[in-house]
Design a protein around this motif. Structure first.
Motif, PDB file in Angstrom:
ATOM      1  N   ILE A 157       0.811  -1.219   0.000  1.00 47.90           N
ATOM      2  CA  ILE A 157       0.000   0.000   0.000  1.00 47.90           C
ATOM      3  C   ILE A 157       0.846   1.272   0.000  1.00 47.90           C
ATOM      4  O   ILE A 157       0.294   2.377  -0.122  1.00 47.90           O
ATOM      5  CB  ILE A 157      -0.994  -0.022   1.187  1.00 47.90           C
ATOM      6  N   PHE A 158       2.177   1.172   0.105  1.00 49.24           N
ATOM      7  CA  PHE A 158       2.999   2.360  -0.136  1.00 49.24           C
ATOM      8  C   PHE A 158       2.629   2.941  -1.492  1.00 49.24           C
ATOM      9  O   PHE A 158       2.530   4.150  -1.666  1.00 49.24           O
ATOM     10  CB  PHE A 158       4.490   2.002  -0.100  1.00 49.24           C
ATOM     11  N   GLU A 178      -9.016   5.314  13.375  1.00 52.36           N
ATOM     12  CA  GLU A 178      -7.704   5.890  13.123  1.00 52.36           C
ATOM     13  C   GLU A 178      -6.731   5.210  14.075  1.00 52.36           C
ATOM     14  O   GLU A 178      -6.951   5.197  15.296  1.00 52.36           O
ATOM     15  CB  GLU A 178      -7.689   7.401  13.350  1.00 52.36           C
ATOM     16  N   ILE A 179      -5.654   4.654  13.531  1.00 49.86           N
ATOM     17  CA  ILE A 179      -4.633   3.996  14.347  1.00 49.86           C
ATOM     18  C   ILE A 179      -3.281   4.439  13.804  1.00 49.86           C
ATOM     19  O   ILE A 179      -2.963   4.175  12.638  1.00 49.86           O
ATOM     20  CB  ILE A 179      -4.766   2.459  14.307  1.00 49.86           C
ATOM     21  N   PHE A 180      -2.507   5.108  14.647  1.00 54.08           N
ATOM     22  CA  PHE A 180      -1.252   5.700  14.184  1.00 54.08           C
ATOM     23  C   PHE A 180      -0.069   5.270  15.030  1.00 54.08           C
ATOM     24  O   PHE A 180      -0.205   4.907  16.198  1.00 54.08           O
ATOM     25  CB  PHE A 180      -1.346   7.226  14.220  1.00 54.08           C
ATOM     26  N   SER A 181       1.091   5.359  14.425  1.00 58.28           N
ATOM     27  CA  SER A 181       2.353   5.336  15.146  1.00 58.28           C
ATOM     28  C   SER A 181       2.831   6.783  15.211  1.00 58.28           C
ATOM     29  O   SER A 181       3.116   7.391  14.182  1.00 58.28           O
ATOM     30  CB  SER A 181       3.384   4.470  14.410  1.00 58.28           C
ATOM     31  N   PHE A 193      -7.706   4.391   8.983  1.00 56.56           N
ATOM     32  CA  PHE A 193      -6.797   5.441   8.515  1.00 56.56           C
ATOM     33  C   PHE A 193      -5.539   5.334   9.367  1.00 56.56           C
ATOM     34  O   PHE A 193      -5.608   5.413  10.599  1.00 56.56           O
ATOM     35  CB  PHE A 193      -7.446   6.819   8.683  1.00 56.56           C
ATOM     36  N   THR A 194      -4.403   5.148   8.723  1.00 58.22           N
ATOM     37  CA  THR A 194      -3.164   4.935   9.448  1.00 58.22           C
ATOM     38  C   THR A 194      -2.024   5.621   8.716  1.00 58.22           C
ATOM     39  O   THR A 194      -2.245   6.356   7.753  1.00 58.22           O
ATOM     40  CB  THR A 194      -2.910   3.423   9.635  1.00 58.22           C
ATOM     41  N   ASN A 195      -0.789   5.392   9.184  1.00 59.64           N
ATOM     42  CA  ASN A 195       0.358   6.022   8.522  1.00 59.64           C
ATOM     43  C   ASN A 195       1.387   4.977   8.127  1.00 59.64           C
ATOM     44  O   ASN A 195       1.344   3.823   8.580  1.00 59.64           O
ATOM     45  CB  ASN A 195       0.980   7.107   9.416  1.00 59.64           C
ATOM     46  N   LEU A 196       2.300   5.380   7.265  1.00 58.43           N
ATOM     47  CA  LEU A 196       3.281   4.439   6.740  1.00 58.43           C
ATOM     48  C   LEU A 196       4.170   3.867   7.832  1.00 58.43           C
ATOM     49  O   LEU A 196       4.551   2.695   7.772  1.00 58.43           O
ATOM     50  CB  LEU A 196       4.125   5.111   5.650  1.00 58.43           C
ATOM     51  N   ILE A 214      -0.496   9.142   4.853  1.00 61.05           N
ATOM     52  CA  ILE A 214      -1.720   8.500   5.319  1.00 61.05           C
ATOM     53  C   ILE A 214      -2.150   7.417   4.326  1.00 61.05           C
ATOM     54  O   ILE A 214      -2.111   7.616   3.117  1.00 61.05           O
ATOM     55  CB  ILE A 214      -2.855   9.522   5.487  1.00 61.05           C
ATOM     56  N   ARG A 215      -2.557   6.285   4.851  1.00 56.65           N
ATOM     57  CA  ARG A 215      -3.072   5.197   4.027  1.00 56.65           C
ATOM     58  C   ARG A 215      -4.349   4.648   4.652  1.00 56.65           C
ATOM     59  O   ARG A 215      -4.572   4.787   5.859  1.00 56.65           O
ATOM     60  CB  ARG A 215      -2.051   4.062   3.897  1.00 56.65           C
TER      61      ARG A 215
END
Length: 243
Positions: free
Chosen positions: A50-51, A186-189, A163-166, A200-201
């Motif tokens: 998904i990058f 939404e789940i992020f590092s 919705f998350t991040n790389l 964002i992916r």
């Protein structure tokens, strides 16, 4: 079905192959070819990755790799300018038999020789990309529901998305969790509010659960609730409720 096969054949005759794109649902997005069996002796399959979030980039990857393979079908390490480095790996048939129904139906085969397009650059690799050289197993949460005989046994919608991040998708420690809608999280590092838009992916929920199974404990949290943990302390694994 006959009309679909005619359309596929017309595309193969015109472009050399037809490419299916399966959008994310219970499992990550993936894409595969039909038509290369005649020219290369195998089809190509790209799972996750998904990058490369847009279909235009996927098309460039497939076209670039196919052009290289048509010159040398034994090429296994391929560099594409502006897109990165890829390995071409033989796929265990347990994956292709669950993912490539269109190709199997088109050729009227039970199994089909397939190779995986696998991104190898660290900054472009994400954990939604499985190693398809090994047999598929349902322990891989992100890809568990490829087998539609496996019952959905969660109290959340099947098409739940995140919705998350790389960085999260690269395996960095998850630090923020929030349920915005019945089927959206939404789940992020790191700090999601400061995350640049280009990082964002959107992926199926179970991609993130595969990365950090502790999230599974929060699936029934009400809409509008979330959790966080100390992003400065890698050893602190405790989740706290947002106040």
């Amino acid at each position: 079905m006959k009309d679909i096969f005619i359309e596929i054949k017309n595309r193969i005759d015109k472009y050399g192959y037809h490419r299916y794109l399966i959008k994310p649902h219970k499992t990550p997005r993936y894409s595969y070819t039909i038509g290369l069996l005649n020219s290369l002796g195998f089809e190509l399959l790209f799972g996750g990755g998904i990058f490369y979030e847009n279909n235009y980039d996927l098309e460039l990857i497939f076209k670039g790799i196919i052009n290289v393979l048509l010159k040398d079908k034994k090429s296994r390490k391929i560099h594409l300018k502006d897109l990165g480095n890829f390995e071409i790996k033989e796929v265990d048939s347990s994956w292709s038999s669950l993912m490539m129904f269109g190709a199997l139906d088109y050729y009227n085969l039970d199994k089909i020789n397939t190779f995986q397009i696998f991104p190898v650059d660290n900054e472009k690799s994400t954990l939604d990309t499985p190693d398809m050289t090994k047999p598929w197993v349902q322990d891989n949460k992100a890809w568990k529901y490829l087998d539609d005989t496996i019952s959905w046994n969660y109290d959340v919608p099947e098409r739940s998305l995140v919705f998350t991040n790389l960085n999260a998708l690269r395996g960095c420690r998850l630090t923020e969790y929030f349920r915005f809608e019945l089927n959206e999280w939404e789940i992020f590092s790191g700090n999601g509010a400061k995350e640049p838009k280009e990082s964002i992916r959107i992926v199926p929920l179970f991609v993130l659960i595969g990365i950090d199974p502790s999230i599974e404990n929060f699936l029934n949290d009400p809409v509008g609730k979330g959790k966080f943990r100390d992003s400065s302390n890698e050893n602190n694994m405790i989740w706290y409720n947002w106040e």
